[in-house]
Design a protein around this motif. Structure first.
Motif, short mmCIF file in Angstrom:
data_model
loop_
_atom_site.label_atom_id
_atom_site.label_comp_id
_atom_site.label_asym_id
_atom_site.label_seq_id
_atom_site.Cartn_x
_atom_site.Cartn_y
_atom_site.Cartn_z
N UNK A 86 2.40 20.20 0.07
CA UNK A 86 3.50 19.60 0.81
C UNK A 86 2.98 18.88 2.05
N UNK A 87 2.04 19.48 2.76
CA UNK A 87 1.48 18.82 3.95
C UNK A 87 0.74 17.55 3.56
N UNK A 88 -0.01 17.60 2.48
CA UNK A 88 -0.72 16.41 1.99
C UNK A 88 0.27 15.32 1.62
N UNK A 89 1.32 15.69 0.90
CA UNK A 89 2.32 14.71 0.48
C UNK A 89 3.05 14.12 1.69
N UNK A 90 3.37 14.96 2.67
CA UNK A 90 4.02 14.45 3.88
C UNK A 90 3.15 13.43 4.58
N UNK A 91 1.84 13.70 4.65
CA UNK A 91 0.93 12.73 5.27
C UNK A 91 0.87 11.45 4.46
N UNK A 92 0.87 11.57 3.13
CA UNK A 92 0.86 10.38 2.27
C UNK A 92 2.11 9.54 2.50
N UNK A 93 3.26 10.20 2.54
CA UNK A 93 4.52 9.49 2.73
C UNK A 93 4.57 8.78 4.08
N UNK A 94 3.86 9.36 5.06
CA UNK A 94 3.78 8.75 6.38
C UNK A 94 2.68 7.70 6.46
N UNK A 95 1.89 7.56 5.35
CA UNK A 95 0.82 6.57 5.32
C UNK A 95 -0.46 7.06 5.95
N UNK A 96 -0.62 8.38 6.11
CA UNK A 96 -1.79 8.92 6.81
C UNK A 96 -2.83 9.55 5.90
N UNK A 97 -2.67 9.50 4.57
CA UNK A 97 -3.62 10.17 3.68
C UNK A 97 -3.73 9.44 2.37
N UNK A 98 -4.79 9.74 1.64
CA UNK A 98 -5.00 9.18 0.31
C UNK A 98 -4.10 9.88 -0.70
N UNK A 99 -3.62 9.18 -1.73
CA UNK A 99 -2.80 9.82 -2.77
C UNK A 99 -3.56 10.92 -3.48
#
Length: 115
Positions: A86-99
């Motif tokens: 969930x934390x990884x996905x939240x960062x992705x949705x915010x544009x802060x992480x790789x898919x």
């Protein structure tokens, strides 16, 4: 193993989105029973404008589960949320992480299939 029902209809892209999110965010083993609503007038009347609707073993329903934050909260309430995912996905949705690939996803011929 958790038993879940998904009220859906053929070609529902929102239902596919919910299934992908569920595969990513749920940290428990589950079995998903897909229920086609178009075969039953009563189901169409009840779920027609609400699909996808995810239902747990106790009968608690989640509308709009294709919205990641709603699904995450629903899973967390039941102790089934993979907090790291969930934390990884939240960062992705915010544009802060790789898919990240969904758990159980397999690539074949350039297409992703959920296991």
């Amino acid at each position: 193993m958790i038993e879940l029902r998904l009220y859906t209809t053929l070609g529902c892209h929102l239902c596919e989105q919910l299934e992908a999110l569920l595969a990513t965010l749920c940290d428990a083993r589950y079995r998903l029973q897909r229920i086609e609503i178009s075969d039953d007038d009563g189901l169409v009347a009840r779920y027609g404008v609400r699909i996808p609707v995810l239902v747990d073993e106790a009968g608690a329903e989640l509308d709009r589960g294709m919205e990641a934050d709603r699904l995450a909260a629903w899973l967390a309430d039941r102790g089934w949320l993979d907090e790291t995912a969930w934390e990884t996905l939240r960062r992705q949705l915010a544009g802060d992480a790789e898919p990240r690939e969904a758990k159980g996803a397999v690539m074949r011929g350039g297409r992703r299939y959920l296991g």
